[in-house]
Design a protein around this motif. Structure first.
Motif, PDB file in Angstrom:
ATOM      1  N   PRO A 208       0.833  -1.205   0.000  1.00 55.97           N
ATOM      2  CA  PRO A 208       0.000   0.000   0.000  1.00 55.97           C
ATOM      3  C   PRO A 208       0.867   1.255   0.000  1.00 55.97           C
ATOM      4  O   PRO A 208       1.944   1.284   0.605  1.00 55.97           O
TER       5      PRO A 208
ATOM      6  N   GLN B  87      -0.332   6.505  -3.250  1.00 55.64           N
ATOM      7  CA  GLN B  87      -0.986   6.565  -4.554  1.00 55.64           C
ATOM      8  C   GLN B  87      -2.294   5.768  -4.580  1.00 55.64           C
ATOM      9  O   GLN B  87      -3.100   5.939  -5.476  1.00 55.64           O
ATOM     10  N   ASP B  88      -2.497   4.901  -3.606  1.00 58.25           N
ATOM     11  CA  ASP B  88      -3.720   4.101  -3.554  1.00 58.25           C
ATOM     12  C   ASP B  88      -4.908   4.950  -3.133  1.00 58.25           C
ATOM     13  O   ASP B  88      -4.761   5.924  -2.390  1.00 58.25           O
ATOM     14  N   HIS B  89      -6.101   4.525  -3.560  1.00 55.86           N
ATOM     15  CA  HIS B  89      -7.342   5.123  -3.066  1.00 55.86           C
ATOM     16  C   HIS B  89      -7.609   4.465  -1.725  1.00 55.86           C
ATOM     17  O   HIS B  89      -7.740   3.248  -1.642  1.00 55.86           O
ATOM     18  N   ARG B  90      -7.678   5.298  -0.681  1.00 56.29           N
ATOM     19  CA  ARG B  90      -7.798   4.700   0.653  1.00 56.29           C
ATOM     20  C   ARG B  90      -8.709   5.518   1.554  1.00 56.29           C
ATOM     21  O   ARG B  90      -8.871   6.719   1.371  1.00 56.29           O
TER      22      ARG B  90
ATOM     23  N   VAL C 230      -6.772  -4.415   1.697  1.00 54.12           N
ATOM     24  CA  VAL C 230      -6.705  -4.091   0.272  1.00 54.12           C
ATOM     25  C   VAL C 230      -7.694  -4.989  -0.462  1.00 54.12           C
ATOM     26  O   VAL C 230      -7.668  -6.210  -0.301  1.00 54.12           O
TER      27      VAL C 230
ATOM     28  N   TYR D 223      -9.138  -5.976  -4.288  1.00 53.32           N
ATOM     29  CA  TYR D 223      -9.110  -5.910  -5.745  1.00 53.32           C
ATOM     30  C   TYR D 223     -10.535  -6.204  -6.201  1.00 53.32           C
ATOM     31  O   TYR D 223     -11.098  -7.248  -5.837  1.00 53.32           O
TER      32      TYR D 223
ATOM     33  N   ILE E  87      -8.246   0.054   1.273  1.00 55.42           N
ATOM     34  CA  ILE E  87      -7.714   0.447  -0.035  1.00 55.42           C
ATOM     35  C   ILE E  87      -8.463  -0.326  -1.108  1.00 55.42           C
ATOM     36  O   ILE E  87      -8.668  -1.533  -0.978  1.00 55.42           O
TER      37      ILE E  87
ATOM     38  N   ARG F  76      -8.346  -1.349  -5.139  1.00 56.18           N
ATOM     39  CA  ARG F  76      -7.581  -1.416  -6.379  1.00 56.18           C
ATOM     40  C   ARG F  76      -8.460  -2.056  -7.453  1.00 56.18           C
ATOM     41  O   ARG F  76      -9.183  -3.006  -7.181  1.00 56.18           O
TER      42      ARG F  76
ATOM     43  N   ARG G 287      -3.445   3.744 -15.215  1.00 55.87           N
ATOM     44  CA  ARG G 287      -3.621   3.621 -13.757  1.00 55.87           C
ATOM     45  C   ARG G 287      -4.393   2.337 -13.425  1.00 55.87           C
ATOM     46  O   ARG G 287      -4.032   1.592 -12.532  1.00 55.87           O
TER      47      ARG G 287
ATOM     48  N   ASP H 297      -3.064  -1.292 -11.521  1.00 51.72           N
ATOM     49  CA  ASP H 297      -3.728  -2.040 -10.451  1.00 51.72           C
ATOM     50  C   ASP H 297      -3.880  -3.508 -10.842  1.00 51.72           C
ATOM     51  O   ASP H 297      -3.626  -4.408 -10.031  1.00 51.72           O
TER      52      ASP H 297
ATOM     53  N   SER I 252      -0.580  -5.220 -10.542  1.00 60.10           N
ATOM     54  CA  SER I 252      -0.193  -5.472  -9.150  1.00 60.10           C
ATOM     55  C   SER I 252      -0.987  -6.644  -8.591  1.00 60.10           C
ATOM     56  O   SER I 252      -0.464  -7.435  -7.795  1.00 60.10           O
TER      57      SER I 252
END
Length: 185
Positions: free
Chosen positions: A14, A17-20, A31, A33, A67, A69, A141, A145, A148
């Motif tokens: 994490p 840059q992650d949306h959190r 996290v 996905y 988070i 992703r 972007r 994700d 990752s």
């Protein structure tokens, strides 16, 4: 050598840059996905919201960072990639979470006209939103994700990681809350 699907740890940690929601320094970092067109992702997102609510009511300010992703499954959800890019276009205007919520609520209606309607409802600059969508400004972007996720052994959504370890237990509030509590130092 083991198959990537057997991986049980988060390959990309994490970051800012992650949306959190919550601080990266929280005792538990969750996290997800997910795919905006997937009923299972929507169900897990609602479960996470319920966990956040329970933790907030039980402990005041929960020590949890959530988070999200992107992991659109375009082969079965043809509008998922586009919806993810719409979420990123909203993020560029400071409204990722409200758009994220709208996309999951209206996951049966993710065509261009609906995305513009959601953006308008949120008060986004529609001209900028449309330009970002038409130019696929945030495709990289979303693809980052996805990459990752693949590095972490994710092959389908939803996938959860708690403090970097893949969560594979039952998808219910009690099990997930217990896993979060047991992951804290």
């Amino acid at each position: 050598m083991s198959d990537d699907r057997d991986r049980s740890s988060l390959a990309v940690p994490p970051s800012a840059q992650d949306h959190r929601q919550g601080a990266l320094s929280a005792a538990a970092v969750l996290v997800m996905y997910g795919d905006y067109e997937s009923p299972q992702s929507a169900k897990v997102y609602r479960l996470i919201k319920a966990v956040q609510y329970q933790l907030r009511n039980s402990f005041g300010a929960p020590d949890l960072c959530f988070i999200f992703r992107h992991f659109p499954q375009t082969q079965i959800h043809p509008q998922a990639q586009h919806a993810a890019e719409a979420a990123e276009a909203a993020a560029a205007q400071g409204l990722f979470w409200p758009m994220h919520e709208s996309l999951f609520i209206h996951q049966q209606s993710l065509g261009n006209g609906f995305l513009v309607e959601y953006a308008n409802d949120l008060g986004l600059d529609i001209s900028r939103f449309l330009q970002d969508i038409s130019k696929q400004t945030y495709a990289d972007r979303v693809n980052d994700d996805i990459a990752s996720g693949h590095q972490s052994g994710v092959v389908t959504e939803p996938a959860l990681f708690i403090n970097g370890i893949r969560y594979r237990d039952r998808w219910n509030i009690l099990q997930l809350m217990a896993a979060i509590a047991n992951s804290s130092p």
